[in-house]
Design a protein around this motif. Structure first.
Motif, PDB file in Angstrom:
ATOM      1  N   ARG A  39     -16.814 -43.367  63.314  1.00  0.00           N
ATOM      2  CA  ARG A  39     -17.846 -43.986  64.147  1.00  0.00           C
ATOM      3  C   ARG A  39     -17.270 -44.972  65.176  1.00  0.00           C
ATOM      4  O   ARG A  39     -17.997 -45.470  66.023  1.00  0.00           O
ATOM      5  N   THR A  40     -15.975 -45.252  65.107  1.00  0.00           N
ATOM      6  CA  THR A  40     -15.348 -46.148  66.074  1.00  0.00           C
ATOM      7  C   THR A  40     -15.329 -45.443  67.428  1.00  0.00           C
ATOM      8  O   THR A  40     -14.695 -44.402  67.591  1.00  0.00           O
ATOM      9  N   TRP A  41     -16.008 -45.980  68.412  1.00  0.00           N
ATOM     10  CA  TRP A  41     -16.267 -45.264  69.663  1.00  0.00           C
ATOM     11  C   TRP A  41     -15.014 -45.000  70.494  1.00  0.00           C
ATOM     12  O   TRP A  41     -14.966 -44.054  71.267  1.00  0.00           O
ATOM     13  N   TYR A  42     -13.983 -45.841  70.362  1.00  0.00           N
ATOM     14  CA  TYR A  42     -12.801 -45.697  71.221  1.00  0.00           C
ATOM     15  C   TYR A  42     -11.659 -44.928  70.544  1.00  0.00           C
ATOM     16  O   TYR A  42     -10.518 -44.991  70.990  1.00  0.00           O
ATOM     17  N   THR A  43     -11.965 -44.217  69.473  1.00  0.00           N
ATOM     18  CA  THR A  43     -10.957 -43.366  68.832  1.00  0.00           C
ATOM     19  C   THR A  43     -11.521 -41.954  68.679  1.00  0.00           C
ATOM     20  O   THR A  43     -12.734 -41.755  68.774  1.00  0.00           O
ATOM     21  N   ARG A  44     -10.640 -41.017  68.436  1.00  0.00           N
ATOM     22  CA  ARG A  44     -11.071 -39.640  68.173  1.00  0.00           C
ATOM     23  C   ARG A  44     -10.671 -39.282  66.751  1.00  0.00           C
ATOM     24  O   ARG A  44      -9.745 -38.514  66.527  1.00  0.00           O
ATOM     25  N   ILE A  45     -11.375 -39.857  65.824  1.00  0.00           N
ATOM     26  CA  ILE A  45     -11.151 -39.588  64.405  1.00  0.00           C
ATOM     27  C   ILE A  45     -12.263 -38.651  63.952  1.00  0.00           C
ATOM     28  O   ILE A  45     -13.441 -38.908  64.211  1.00  0.00           O
ATOM     29  N   PRO A  46     -11.909 -37.560  63.279  1.00  0.00           N
ATOM     30  CA  PRO A  46     -12.953 -36.606  62.886  1.00  0.00           C
ATOM     31  C   PRO A  46     -13.890 -37.178  61.832  1.00  0.00           C
ATOM     32  O   PRO A  46     -13.488 -37.975  60.991  1.00  0.00           O
ATOM     33  N   ALA A  47     -15.152 -36.755  61.890  1.00  0.00           N
ATOM     34  CA  ALA A  47     -16.098 -37.052  60.820  1.00  0.00           C
ATOM     35  C   ALA A  47     -15.692 -36.235  59.594  1.00  0.00           C
ATOM     36  O   ALA A  47     -14.952 -35.254  59.718  1.00  0.00           O
ATOM     37  N   PRO A  48     -16.135 -36.627  58.399  1.00  0.00           N
ATOM     38  CA  PRO A  48     -15.726 -35.885  57.197  1.00  0.00           C
ATOM     39  C   PRO A  48     -15.935 -34.378  57.306  1.00  0.00           C
ATOM     40  O   PRO A  48     -15.064 -33.599  56.916  1.00  0.00           O
ATOM     41  N   GLU A  49     -17.059 -33.956  57.890  1.00  0.00           N
ATOM     42  CA  GLU A  49     -17.336 -32.519  57.993  1.00  0.00           C
ATOM     43  C   GLU A  49     -16.488 -31.834  59.078  1.00  0.00           C
ATOM     44  O   GLU A  49     -16.471 -30.612  59.174  1.00  0.00           O
ATOM     45  N   GLU A  50     -15.775 -32.615  59.894  1.00  0.00           N
ATOM     46  CA  GLU A  50     -14.922 -32.058  60.959  1.00  0.00           C
ATOM     47  C   GLU A  50     -13.445 -32.017  60.596  1.00  0.00           C
ATOM     48  O   GLU A  50     -12.630 -31.518  61.366  1.00  0.00           O
ATOM     49  N   SER A 100      -2.220 -39.412  67.562  1.00  0.00           N
ATOM     50  CA  SER A 100      -3.252 -38.812  66.711  1.00  0.00           C
ATOM     51  C   SER A 100      -3.129 -39.329  65.284  1.00  0.00           C
ATOM     52  O   SER A 100      -3.202 -38.589  64.314  1.00  0.00           O
ATOM     53  N   THR A 101      -2.917 -40.645  65.190  1.00  0.00           N
ATOM     54  CA  THR A 101      -2.707 -41.312  63.910  1.00  0.00           C
ATOM     55  C   THR A 101      -3.979 -42.030  63.475  1.00  0.00           C
ATOM     56  O   THR A 101      -4.648 -42.662  64.285  1.00  0.00           O
ATOM     57  N   PHE A 102      -4.294 -41.906  62.203  1.00  0.00           N
ATOM     58  CA  PHE A 102      -5.375 -42.722  61.634  1.00  0.00           C
ATOM     59  C   PHE A 102      -5.070 -42.977  60.166  1.00  0.00           C
ATOM     60  O   PHE A 102      -4.386 -42.198  59.513  1.00  0.00           O
ATOM     61  N   TYR A 103      -5.544 -44.125  59.689  1.00  0.00           N
ATOM     62  CA  TYR A 103      -5.356 -44.541  58.300  1.00  0.00           C
ATOM     63  C   TYR A 103      -6.683 -44.997  57.717  1.00  0.00           C
ATOM     64  O   TYR A 103      -7.529 -45.529  58.438  1.00  0.00           O
ATOM     65  N   ALA A 104      -6.816 -44.863  56.398  1.00  0.00           N
ATOM     66  CA  ALA A 104      -7.957 -45.446  55.702  1.00  0.00           C
ATOM     67  C   ALA A 104      -7.909 -46.959  55.887  1.00  0.00           C
ATOM     68  O   ALA A 104      -6.822 -47.545  55.924  1.00  0.00           O
ATOM     69  N   PRO A 105      -9.053 -47.631  56.000  1.00  0.00           N
ATOM     70  CA  PRO A 105      -9.054 -49.093  56.121  1.00  0.00           C
ATOM     71  C   PRO A 105      -8.257 -49.772  55.002  1.00  0.00           C
ATOM     72  O   PRO A 105      -7.594 -50.784  55.236  1.00  0.00           O
ATOM     73  N   ALA A 132      13.410 -40.974  74.758  1.00  0.00           N
ATOM     74  CA  ALA A 132      12.255 -41.867  74.829  1.00  0.00           C
ATOM     75  C   ALA A 132      11.153 -41.338  73.920  1.00  0.00           C
ATOM     76  O   ALA A 132      10.994 -40.132  73.763  1.00  0.00           O
ATOM     77  N   VAL A 133      10.428 -42.269  73.312  1.00  0.00           N
ATOM     78  CA  VAL A 133       9.266 -41.941  72.486  1.00  0.00           C
ATOM     79  C   VAL A 133       8.094 -42.748  73.027  1.00  0.00           C
ATOM     80  O   VAL A 133       8.196 -43.966  73.201  1.00  0.00           O
ATOM     81  N   GLU A 134       6.982 -42.062  73.306  1.00  0.00           N
ATOM     82  CA  GLU A 134       5.783 -42.720  73.809  1.00  0.00           C
ATOM     83  C   GLU A 134       4.773 -42.947  72.696  1.00  0.00           C
ATOM     84  O   GLU A 134       4.723 -42.177  71.728  1.00  0.00           O
ATOM     85  N   LEU A 135       3.967 -43.970  72.862  1.00  0.00           N
ATOM     86  CA  LEU A 135       2.805 -44.226  72.018  1.00  0.00           C
ATOM     87  C   LEU A 135       1.680 -44.605  72.978  1.00  0.00           C
ATOM     88  O   LEU A 135       1.883 -45.430  73.875  1.00  0.00           O
ATOM     89  N   ARG A 136       0.524 -43.992  72.831  1.00  0.00           N
ATOM     90  CA  ARG A 136      -0.603 -44.227  73.737  1.00  0.00           C
ATOM     91  C   ARG A 136      -1.834 -44.621  72.936  1.00  0.00           C
ATOM     92  O   ARG A 136      -2.012 -44.178  71.808  1.00  0.00           O
ATOM     93  N   THR A 137      -2.685 -45.406  73.566  1.00  0.00           N
ATOM     94  CA  THR A 137      -3.929 -45.788  72.912  1.00  0.00           C
ATOM     95  C   THR A 137      -4.988 -46.116  73.958  1.00  0.00           C
ATOM     96  O   THR A 137      -4.680 -46.294  75.138  1.00  0.00           O
ATOM     97  N   HIS A 138      -6.222 -46.177  73.510  1.00  0.00           N
ATOM     98  CA  HIS A 138      -7.360 -46.537  74.363  1.00  0.00           C
ATOM     99  C   HIS A 138      -7.263 -48.018  74.722  1.00  0.00           C
ATOM    100  O   HIS A 138      -6.885 -48.849  73.891  1.00  0.00           O
TER     101      HIS A 138
END
Length: 196
Positions: A39-50, A100-105, A132-138
């Motif tokens: 539900r965090t608007w500035y990330t692209r984390i899938p919902a459980p059903e996705e 495309s990284t995400f972690y449980a709270p 070089a290694v890049e890291l990008r974020t909103h």
């Protein structure tokens, strides 16, 4: 397949990075359900059903040679606590992006992200010989921006209106990078932080 898109197993003191498979779907559903991450608007984390479709998407990009996807497993509990990737891999330029990284709270602010990034950066610079290694974020993801800077990455710039989000808003993308010449100092700092 390029070795840049080969998610070899990586392990540290806190985490094990496992090549992503369909066996991780249920664990990742629990991760994104914890705290309603999607539900965090500035990330692209899938919902459980996705989650299953997202795993399939990542595996498809791996098959195309443009992504190396991992599931992140906590070693203290044995639970899957997130996911990460090498993405936008460019072996001919010896560059890639960690994203495309995400972690449980419950995994955040525990050292898990620091060790995960350390393992990924060590593979990128020491095994794949990246320049070089890049890291990008909103732009609005202040927590992510702070975490990336703490790793020792330097901000290269902001790509304004770089993407259109599902809600119709525009994403300004903040681009950070670590260069091959900076890796020894970054490595020393991360090693020090992980042993404290």
């Amino acid at each position: 397949m390029s070795e840049f898109a080969d998610p070899v197993p990586l392990s540290g003191q806190r985490v094990a990075l496992e090549p992503l498979t369909h066996d991780h779907v249920e664990g990742l559903r629990a991760v994104v359900a914890e705290g309603d991450l999607h539900r965090t608007w500035y990330t692209r984390i899938p919902a459980p059903e996705e989650v299953e479709a997202e795993v399939e998407r990542r595996l498809g990009l791996q098959a195309q040679g443009t992504m190396a996807p991992w599931a992140v497993r906590r070693l203290d509990t044995g639970a899957v606590c997130g996911a990460t990737t090498f993405m936008n891999v460019r072996p001919q330029a010896r560059k890639l992006e960690i994203g495309s990284t995400f972690y449980a709270p419950s995994a955040q602010r525990t050292g898990i992200n620091t060790e995960t990034k350390f393992l990924l950066l060590a593979r990128a610079f020491e095994e794949l010989r990246c320049i070089a290694v890049e890291l990008r974020t909103h732009w609005h993801n202040h927590q992510s921006r702070t975490a990336i800077a703490r790793l020792g990455a330097k901000q290269d710039g902001v790509l304004r209106n770089n993407d259109i989000w599902p809600d119709g808003s525009y994403r300004d993308t903040v681009v950070f990078s670590i260069l091959e010449s900076e890796w020894p100092a970054v490595r020393s700092d991360l090693t020090y932080r992980l042993t404290r």
